[in-house]
Write an enzyme that holds these catalytic residues in place. Sequence first.
Site, PDB file in Angstrom:
ATOM      1  NE  ARG A  54      -0.515   1.740   3.590  1.00 49.46           N
ATOM      2  CZ  ARG A  54       0.664   2.323   3.806  1.00 49.46           C
ATOM      3  NH1 ARG A  54       1.736   1.600   4.106  1.00 49.46           N
ATOM      4  NH2 ARG A  54       0.779   3.622   3.700  1.00 49.46           N
ATOM      5  CG  ASP A 246      -2.910   7.906  -1.395  1.00 51.54           C
ATOM      6  OD1 ASP A 246      -2.575   6.743  -1.636  1.00 51.54           O
ATOM      7  OD2 ASP A 246      -2.987   8.362  -0.237  1.00 51.54           O
TER       8      ASP A 246
END
Length: 358
Positions: A54, A246
């Site tokens: 992740r 992100d």
Amino acid sequence: MRDRLLAAEKVKAIDWHDGALHLLDQRVLPSRESWVTCSTVDEVAAAIRSMVVRGAAAIGISAAYGLVLAARERIAEGGDWQAAWEEDYALLADTRPTASNLFWALKRMRDRLDRLKKHADPLMMLEAEAIAIHESDREANLTMAQLGVELIRKHQGNAQAILTHGNAGALATGGVGTALGVIRAAFLEGMVAQVYANETRPWLQGSRLTAWELAGEGVPVTVNADSAGAHILKTKGVTWVIVGADCIAANGDVISKIGTYQLAVCAMHHGVRFMVVAPSSSLDLMMATGDDVALEERDAGELLEVAGQRFTADVEAYNPVFDVTPADLIDVIVTEKGIVERPDTAKLAQLMCRRRLH
């Protein structure tokens, strides 16, 4: 600073050797360190979806290696392997829809394939490109760490308290981390007295991963409930909130781990500076504002269950993974291309025209 950071580095989440991708399983940290080996593109896609790996940069790097594995399979099958390879490209693109680095890395791999000359070995070229993406992220982390330290020194150089959210460290990147890279570097320079790590529900990236990374390097870290963030900003003398991202929209809106937005609101109220650290590959100039992004939602069971056991009432749950922090709440964005204070569309467009700093 670069050499000191590298000497202190203890965590690596991604390894490519013997023709396979090896991922440190982040679902079971810190209880045990277990590696998952991916030898096919399907296994890489599954690892990304299930959160074995992740973090935006780490996802992009893993997907790049996934396309190498896909090419190896498709070439072995024969026929029009590039057409079949595009199916693998789509498979990986569908794994985590909010991570800009994923699409950036996939496009870079496709562009490399498109530039191949007829006599070139496609598998060798694709593998070299994936390795270059990995190494480039490592170098970007080191540059961002140095730039972030200079900012902290400029505004307040003495030992201070820092609050972070989520995990933007070595586990989320190909190097020392983005937000945690800055924090690590500031600690080595004697500018960090205490780090407060939001636990970051529901995957507990803060308490499981960030705290594990920092404690392993001797950085003083305390875990707190996400709901204690405002109280800590008010009472603990925090001077910086430092987070990763992100995705960053063209106007400077930041898409990051759920809970980042409310932390930015609280930071502004308490006069605490808010720093976002992310590589330029996280910046999407085609996305005008953060409102244009499709925010990922995950299974309700992540909120309603612990270790497979339900502990809540029989109700539904809303489980968004990311939120959007408006640009006007952000003091500074740090990338490997440079620093943007009070980000807006014009400043970020100018940033992307710069050469990478070294």
